[in-house]
Scaffold this motif. Structure first.
Motif, PDB file in Angstrom:
ATOM      1  N   PRO A 152       9.890   5.149  -4.728  1.00  0.00           N
ATOM      2  CA  PRO A 152      10.277   4.187  -3.692  1.00  0.00           C
ATOM      3  C   PRO A 152      10.933   2.945  -4.261  1.00  0.00           C
ATOM      4  CG  PRO A 152       7.937   4.010  -4.150  1.00  0.00           C
ATOM      5  CD  PRO A 152       8.427   5.213  -4.914  1.00  0.00           C
ATOM      6  N   ASP A 153      11.820   2.336  -3.458  1.00  0.00           N
ATOM      7  CA  ASP A 153      12.340   1.006  -3.791  1.00  0.00           C
ATOM      8  C   ASP A 153      11.221  -0.009  -3.608  1.00  0.00           C
ATOM      9  OD1 ASP A 153      14.795   2.173  -4.110  1.00  0.00           O
ATOM     10  OD2 ASP A 153      15.614   1.479  -2.198  1.00  0.00           O
ATOM     11  N   ALA A 154      11.329  -1.122  -4.302  1.00  0.00           N
ATOM     12  CA  ALA A 154      10.351  -2.198  -4.132  1.00  0.00           C
ATOM     13  C   ALA A 154      10.399  -2.712  -2.696  1.00  0.00           C
ATOM     14  CB  ALA A 154      10.640  -3.333  -5.105  1.00  0.00           C
ATOM     15  N   PRO A 155       9.285  -3.188  -2.154  1.00  0.00           N
ATOM     16  CA  PRO A 155       9.293  -3.723  -0.787  1.00  0.00           C
ATOM     17  C   PRO A 155      10.366  -4.789  -0.595  1.00  0.00           C
ATOM     18  CG  PRO A 155       7.037  -3.491  -1.555  1.00  0.00           C
ATOM     19  CD  PRO A 155       7.928  -3.206  -2.741  1.00  0.00           C
ATOM     20  N   ILE A 168       0.845  -1.199   0.000  1.00  0.00           N
ATOM     21  CA  ILE A 168       0.000   0.000   0.000  1.00  0.00           C
ATOM     22  C   ILE A 168       0.878   1.246   0.000  1.00  0.00           C
ATOM     23  CG2 ILE A 168      -1.685   1.317   1.362  1.00  0.00           C
ATOM     24  CD1 ILE A 168      -2.641  -1.441   2.450  1.00  0.00           C
ATOM     25  N   ALA A 169       1.913   1.237   0.852  1.00  0.00           N
ATOM     26  CA  ALA A 169       2.823   2.380   0.931  1.00  0.00           C
ATOM     27  C   ALA A 169       3.590   2.563  -0.372  1.00  0.00           C
ATOM     28  CB  ALA A 169       3.793   2.195   2.095  1.00  0.00           C
ATOM     29  N   PHE A 170       4.044   1.461  -0.946  1.00  0.00           N
ATOM     30  CA  PHE A 170       4.788   1.547  -2.201  1.00  0.00           C
ATOM     31  C   PHE A 170       3.940   2.211  -3.277  1.00  0.00           C
ATOM     32  CE2 PHE A 170       5.722  -0.210  -6.403  1.00  0.00           C
ATOM     33  CZ  PHE A 170       7.057   0.130  -6.538  1.00  0.00           C
ATOM     34  N   ASP A 171       2.708   1.789  -3.414  1.00  0.00           N
ATOM     35  CA  ASP A 171       1.832   2.359  -4.442  1.00  0.00           C
ATOM     36  C   ASP A 171       1.565   3.841  -4.192  1.00  0.00           C
ATOM     37  OD1 ASP A 171       1.680  -0.099  -5.691  1.00  0.00           O
ATOM     38  OD2 ASP A 171      -0.255  -0.638  -4.810  1.00  0.00           O
ATOM     39  N   ALA A 172       1.326   4.194  -2.912  1.00  0.00           N
ATOM     40  CA  ALA A 172       1.040   5.588  -2.579  1.00  0.00           C
ATOM     41  C   ALA A 172       2.256   6.475  -2.806  1.00  0.00           C
ATOM     42  CB  ALA A 172       0.573   5.688  -1.123  1.00  0.00           C
ATOM     43  N   PHE A 173       3.430   5.997  -2.408  1.00  0.00           N
ATOM     44  CA  PHE A 173       4.643   6.782  -2.584  1.00  0.00           C
ATOM     45  C   PHE A 173       5.011   6.927  -4.063  1.00  0.00           C
ATOM     46  CE2 PHE A 173       6.488   5.714   1.894  1.00  0.00           C
ATOM     47  CZ  PHE A 173       5.554   6.568   2.456  1.00  0.00           C
ATOM     48  N   LYS A 174       4.771   5.877  -4.816  1.00  0.00           N
ATOM     49  CA  LYS A 174       5.035   5.956  -6.253  1.00  0.00           C
ATOM     50  C   LYS A 174       4.136   6.986  -6.898  1.00  0.00           C
ATOM     51  CE  LYS A 174       5.681   3.038 -10.327  1.00  0.00           C
ATOM     52  NZ  LYS A 174       5.606   1.651 -10.870  1.00  0.00           N
ATOM     53  N   ALA A 175       2.866   6.986  -6.519  1.00  0.00           N
ATOM     54  CA  ALA A 175       1.919   7.953  -7.069  1.00  0.00           C
ATOM     55  C   ALA A 175       2.287   9.382  -6.668  1.00  0.00           C
ATOM     56  CB  ALA A 175       0.511   7.624  -6.585  1.00  0.00           C
ATOM     57  N   ALA A 176       2.917   9.528  -5.488  1.00  0.00           N
ATOM     58  CA  ALA A 176       3.316  10.859  -5.010  1.00  0.00           C
ATOM     59  C   ALA A 176       4.622  11.343  -5.629  1.00  0.00           C
ATOM     60  CB  ALA A 176       3.443  10.843  -3.494  1.00  0.00           C
ATOM     61  N   GLN A 208       9.818 -10.844  11.526  1.00  0.00           N
ATOM     62  CA  GLN A 208       9.807 -10.627  10.078  1.00  0.00           C
ATOM     63  C   GLN A 208       9.235  -9.252   9.735  1.00  0.00           C
ATOM     64  OE1 GLN A 208       7.495 -13.976   8.694  1.00  0.00           O
ATOM     65  NE2 GLN A 208       9.250 -15.367   8.775  1.00  0.00           N
ATOM     66  N   PHE A 209       9.830  -8.638   8.714  1.00  0.00           N
ATOM     67  CA  PHE A 209       9.466  -7.278   8.331  1.00  0.00           C
ATOM     68  C   PHE A 209       9.450  -7.129   6.812  1.00  0.00           C
ATOM     69  CE2 PHE A 209      12.191  -7.541  12.018  1.00  0.00           C
ATOM     70  CZ  PHE A 209      11.516  -6.854  13.009  1.00  0.00           C
ATOM     71  N   ARG A 210       8.697  -6.153   6.328  1.00  0.00           N
ATOM     72  CA  ARG A 210       8.808  -5.694   4.944  1.00  0.00           C
ATOM     73  C   ARG A 210       8.944  -4.178   4.995  1.00  0.00           C
ATOM     74  NH1 ARG A 210       4.431  -6.665   1.287  1.00  0.00           N
ATOM     75  NH2 ARG A 210       5.884  -6.953  -0.439  1.00  0.00           N
ATOM     76  N   THR A 211       9.952  -3.670   4.335  1.00  0.00           N
ATOM     77  CA  THR A 211      10.205  -2.231   4.358  1.00  0.00           C
ATOM     78  C   THR A 211      10.166  -1.657   2.945  1.00  0.00           C
ATOM     79  OG1 THR A 211      12.607  -2.533   4.208  1.00  0.00           O
ATOM     80  CG2 THR A 211      11.638  -2.421   6.424  1.00  0.00           C
ATOM     81  N   VAL A 212       9.926  -0.363   2.886  1.00  0.00           N
ATOM     82  CA  VAL A 212       9.964   0.377   1.624  1.00  0.00           C
ATOM     83  C   VAL A 212      10.845   1.593   1.846  1.00  0.00           C
ATOM     84  CG1 VAL A 212       8.657   1.655  -0.102  1.00  0.00           C
ATOM     85  CG2 VAL A 212       7.651  -0.387   0.939  1.00  0.00           C
TER      86      VAL A 212
END
Length: 281
Positions: free
Chosen positions: A104-107, A92-100, A124-128
């Motif tokens: 962003p780097d891929a998750p 969700i963050a990746f898509d929003a940041f890309k649109a802005a 466990q984590f996923r970061t952007v």
């Protein structure tokens, strides 16, 4: 409603010498979690866990492509480096940041071993991450916790100094207003308010304050910033009792600055290049 950013999740303090930094934070009265290793990233950390957020000291243990930027940054000294943002999902963050337009780097997925109740688990984590070209002084990234039960545990949130959570972050920026447009790409239109020559950013939870160097000196007299230029400068932590916290720090021989009755400032030399402010919540 899902949101790309839900406020502050944690703060990253880069250290050059993780053993000494670990000892420093124990002396400051924190319950410091055992060392964790991010094999994929070439880093190791110690966490100071609170009820809903935390901060970590992070050191380099193996040179990797991922930590090249961090190694370069450490050459000028350590200190407060990144603010991790809470999210409803890395995708969700990746898509929003890309649109802005933040590029962003891929998750990225990674994990680290953690001992819980005598058993080794994998947190466990996923970061952007956002590239430096879109860094408004602070290195923001999004952190999705896939296993929050292995991070946020009540028994880990009890600190001898009475610390209960992050109250905010302060950034030194000689021209705060230049960052308004970029900051609103992260936190939304209207999230940034002017405060004199500075700014206050509504992240959704704790605020991030941007001050000029003069404004910082006025707010934190007697505290010399760890770096000469613009940089994230100070972490504010809430405690149950400022008097009890002061007594513990004095007993431990920690040098303090007390600008007024409501604040205790730990200078960078005492906290692995981080300036730390204690206030009652």
């Amino acid at each position: 409603m899902t949101r790309a950013v839900r406020g502050l999740d944690h703060v990253v303090v880069m250290v050059d010498g993780i053993d000494a930094a670990e000892a420093a934070y124990r002396k400051l009265g924190f319950q410091v979690q055992p060392r964790g290793f991010h094999k994929k990233l070439g880093t190791a950390n110690h966490l100071m866990i609170f009820d809903k957020d935390y901060f970590e000291i992070l050191g380099i243990v193996e040179d990797t492509a991922f930590n090249a930027e961090r190694r370069e940054w450490l050459k000028q000294g350590g200190g407060l480096a990144n603010v991790a943002l809470a999210t409803d999902g890395a995708d969700i963050a990746f898509d929003a940041f890309k649109a802005a337009g933040l590029e962003p780097d891929a998750p990225l997925f990674f994990d680290r071993a953690v001992e819980v109740a005598g058993k080794t688990e994998q947190a466990q984590f996923r970061t952007v991450r956002i590239p430096k070209t879109h860094m408004p002084v602070v290195g923001f990234f999004v952190c999705e916790h896939l296993t929050p039960r292995f991070v946020y545990r009540g028994e880990w949130a009890k600190h001898p100094n009475g610390a209960r959570g992050i109250l905010g972050v302060t950034v030194i920026a000689e021209q705060p207003a230049r960052w308004i447009v970029e900051l609103e790409k992260y936190f939304g239109a209207g999230s940034v308010t002017r405060d004199g020559e500075g700014l206050v950013v509504d992240t959704g939870t704790q605020p991030i304050r941007y001050l000029t160097r003069t404004g910082y000196a006025q707010r934190y007299p007697g505290v010399t910033p760890v770096r000469p230029g613009d940089h994230p400068a100070l972490l504010s932590v809430g405690v149950d009792s400022l008097a009890a916290c002061e007594a513990l720090l004095a007993k431990s021989g920690v040098k303090l600055v007390k600008p007024d009755a409501g604040r205790l400032i730990v200078p960078p030399a005492e906290a692995a290049h981080l300036t730390l402010e204690f206030r009652e919540r």
